[in-house]
Design a protein around this motif. Sequence first.
Motif, PDB file in Angstrom:
ATOM      1  N   ALA A 187       0.840  -1.241   0.109  1.00  0.00           N
ATOM      2  CA  ALA A 187      -0.011   0.036   0.108  1.00  0.00           C
ATOM      3  C   ALA A 187       0.887   1.196  -0.014  1.00  0.00           C
ATOM      4  CB  ALA A 187      -0.807  -0.215   1.186  1.00  0.00           C
ATOM      5  N   VAL A 188       0.787   1.900  -1.044  1.00  0.00           N
ATOM      6  CA  VAL A 188       1.733   2.982  -1.248  1.00  0.00           C
ATOM      7  C   VAL A 188       0.957   4.218  -2.016  1.00  0.00           C
ATOM      8  CG1 VAL A 188       3.877   1.847  -1.426  1.00  0.00           C
ATOM      9  CG2 VAL A 188       2.555   2.458  -3.520  1.00  0.00           C
ATOM     10  N   ARG A 227      11.445   2.021  -2.220  1.00  0.00           N
ATOM     11  CA  ARG A 227      10.357   2.049  -2.950  1.00  0.00           C
ATOM     12  C   ARG A 227      10.261   3.095  -3.967  1.00  0.00           C
ATOM     13  NH1 ARG A 227       6.294  -0.342   1.438  1.00  0.00           N
ATOM     14  NH2 ARG A 227       6.883  -2.508   1.343  1.00  0.00           N
ATOM     15  N   VAL A 228      10.095   2.687  -5.322  1.00  0.00           N
ATOM     16  CA  VAL A 228      10.069   3.942  -6.241  1.00  0.00           C
ATOM     17  C   VAL A 228       9.239   3.571  -7.512  1.00  0.00           C
ATOM     18  CG1 VAL A 228      12.065   3.050  -7.582  1.00  0.00           C
ATOM     19  CG2 VAL A 228      11.422   5.444  -7.818  1.00  0.00           C
ATOM     20  N   TRP A 229       8.364   4.319  -7.789  1.00  0.00           N
ATOM     21  CA  TRP A 229       7.512   4.527  -8.738  1.00  0.00           C
ATOM     22  C   TRP A 229       8.473   4.773 -10.211  1.00  0.00           C
ATOM     23  CZ3 TRP A 229       2.989   2.331  -9.430  1.00  0.00           C
ATOM     24  CH2 TRP A 229       1.980   2.389  -8.426  1.00  0.00           C
ATOM     25  N   ILE A 230       8.338   4.118 -11.185  1.00  0.00           N
ATOM     26  CA  ILE A 230       9.342   4.378 -12.207  1.00  0.00           C
ATOM     27  C   ILE A 230       8.625   4.183 -13.839  1.00  0.00           C
ATOM     28  CG2 ILE A 230      10.313   2.078 -12.309  1.00  0.00           C
ATOM     29  CD1 ILE A 230      13.089   3.422 -12.990  1.00  0.00           C
ATOM     30  N   ARG A 231       8.934   5.042 -14.768  1.00  0.00           N
ATOM     31  CA  ARG A 231       8.322   4.626 -15.949  1.00  0.00           C
ATOM     32  C   ARG A 231       9.470   5.530 -16.915  1.00  0.00           C
ATOM     33  NH1 ARG A 231       2.594   8.328 -16.408  1.00  0.00           N
ATOM     34  NH2 ARG A 231       3.751  10.292 -16.539  1.00  0.00           N
ATOM     35  N   TYR A 291       8.639  -0.033  -8.045  1.00  0.00           N
ATOM     36  CA  TYR A 291       9.669  -1.267  -7.931  1.00  0.00           C
ATOM     37  C   TYR A 291      10.040  -1.199  -6.481  1.00  0.00           C
ATOM     38  CZ  TYR A 291      14.326  -3.211  -9.526  1.00  0.00           C
ATOM     39  OH  TYR A 291      15.199  -4.092  -9.678  1.00  0.00           O
ATOM     40  N   ASP A 292       9.384  -2.385  -5.902  1.00  0.00           N
ATOM     41  CA  ASP A 292      10.095  -2.596  -4.274  1.00  0.00           C
ATOM     42  C   ASP A 292      11.216  -3.268  -4.354  1.00  0.00           C
ATOM     43  OD1 ASP A 292       9.301  -3.016  -1.518  1.00  0.00           O
ATOM     44  OD2 ASP A 292       8.230  -4.597  -2.017  1.00  0.00           O
ATOM     45  N   GLN A 293      11.973  -2.750  -3.719  1.00  0.00           N
ATOM     46  CA  GLN A 293      13.459  -3.071  -3.534  1.00  0.00           C
ATOM     47  C   GLN A 293      14.028  -3.565  -2.065  1.00  0.00           C
ATOM     48  OE1 GLN A 293      15.798   0.096  -5.246  1.00  0.00           O
ATOM     49  NE2 GLN A 293      15.184  -0.376  -7.626  1.00  0.00           N
ATOM     50  N   VAL A 294      14.664  -4.521  -1.976  1.00  0.00           N
ATOM     51  CA  VAL A 294      15.007  -4.897  -0.576  1.00  0.00           C
ATOM     52  C   VAL A 294      16.502  -5.444  -0.710  1.00  0.00           C
ATOM     53  CG1 VAL A 294      12.501  -5.655   0.322  1.00  0.00           C
ATOM     54  CG2 VAL A 294      14.168  -7.312  -0.505  1.00  0.00           C
ATOM     55  N   THR A 309       0.127  -0.132 -11.951  1.00  0.00           N
ATOM     56  CA  THR A 309      -0.755   0.555 -11.139  1.00  0.00           C
ATOM     57  C   THR A 309      -1.934  -0.291 -10.752  1.00  0.00           C
ATOM     58  OG1 THR A 309      -1.665   1.659 -13.220  1.00  0.00           O
ATOM     59  CG2 THR A 309       0.022   2.746 -12.165  1.00  0.00           C
ATOM     60  N   GLY A 310      -2.242  -1.470 -11.699  1.00  0.00           N
ATOM     61  CA  GLY A 310      -3.427  -2.212 -11.279  1.00  0.00           C
ATOM     62  C   GLY A 310      -3.352  -3.235 -10.019  1.00  0.00           C
TER      63      GLY A 310
END
Length: 294
Positions: A119-120, A167-171, A231-234, A252-253
């Motif tokens: 959830a972001v 976490r980062v949104w990227i396009r 992009y969820d990075q760990v 996004t879905g």
Amino acid sequence: MAGLPEVLALDETGPDRFRSGPIPSEWARTFGGQIAAQSLMAAAHTLDRSYSAHSLHGYFLRPGRPQEPTDHLVERLRDGGSFCTRRVTAVQAGEAIFTVTASFHRGDEGFSHQVDMPAVPAPDDIPESDRINGWGMPRPAEWSHWEMRWVPGGQRGHVPGAPACQRVWIRYGRPLPDDGAVHACALTYLSDMALLGSARLPHPPTAVQGASLDHSLWFLRPFRADEWLLYDQVSPSAEHGRALTRGRLFDTGGRLVAAVAQEGLMRFDRPRPTEGRPRLHRLDGRPSRGTCPR
């Protein structure tokens, strides 16, 4: 700086041989995601488009030199009814700098399940940043065609026993053609962006040398790289100058579209001769990045 179409433009120089031209860079060494994306595109050129990439596993062998062309040599390991496999070796000046095995699949019917997306906030609710993650590295000019929105509070790395996380949104910031191979190569490129930085979060500001060592990627569901992806990075572990990182990409879905795993070099900086050798990436905010050192 060159955009993605220029990066992925390959000239066929012989049977199963493709060449990518020099790509201008502010880095001394070629960005690992670029080499991996170009090699995947070379493999895709030897296949019918009814096959799409579903996984790749690569090793960075030597530093790439941005000012030189790269030859991508494709081996056809298997052509089956449902699966095809290719091995690609990227070569500069007669030496292999990267090797990858990529598998392609026509797709079949089967079960379906996935984990939930975290959830972001939506990307449009997050301001654009000219920095790379929480420790403030300036965004490299090579990534100027990409839009990145860092999720507030999405960075964790100071809780003992918990994995470092960001976490980062990227396009990609411009429309890409309706070609699945192009989007797979675009995701391959972006999958190496800032991933090793997740391993830096739990530690104090210290000059370290970093570079991609190996890289694995699984394409799970259809997607577009010119639409927002989370992009969820760990990083669950770092030891002996190496760091393990993992990533999940959601659209996004909320669909899980890809998964990533990488081990990278992350050792303390040390004096070394530089004549004739490219400098290593430093994870202290200095703009340098690339593939495996030797």
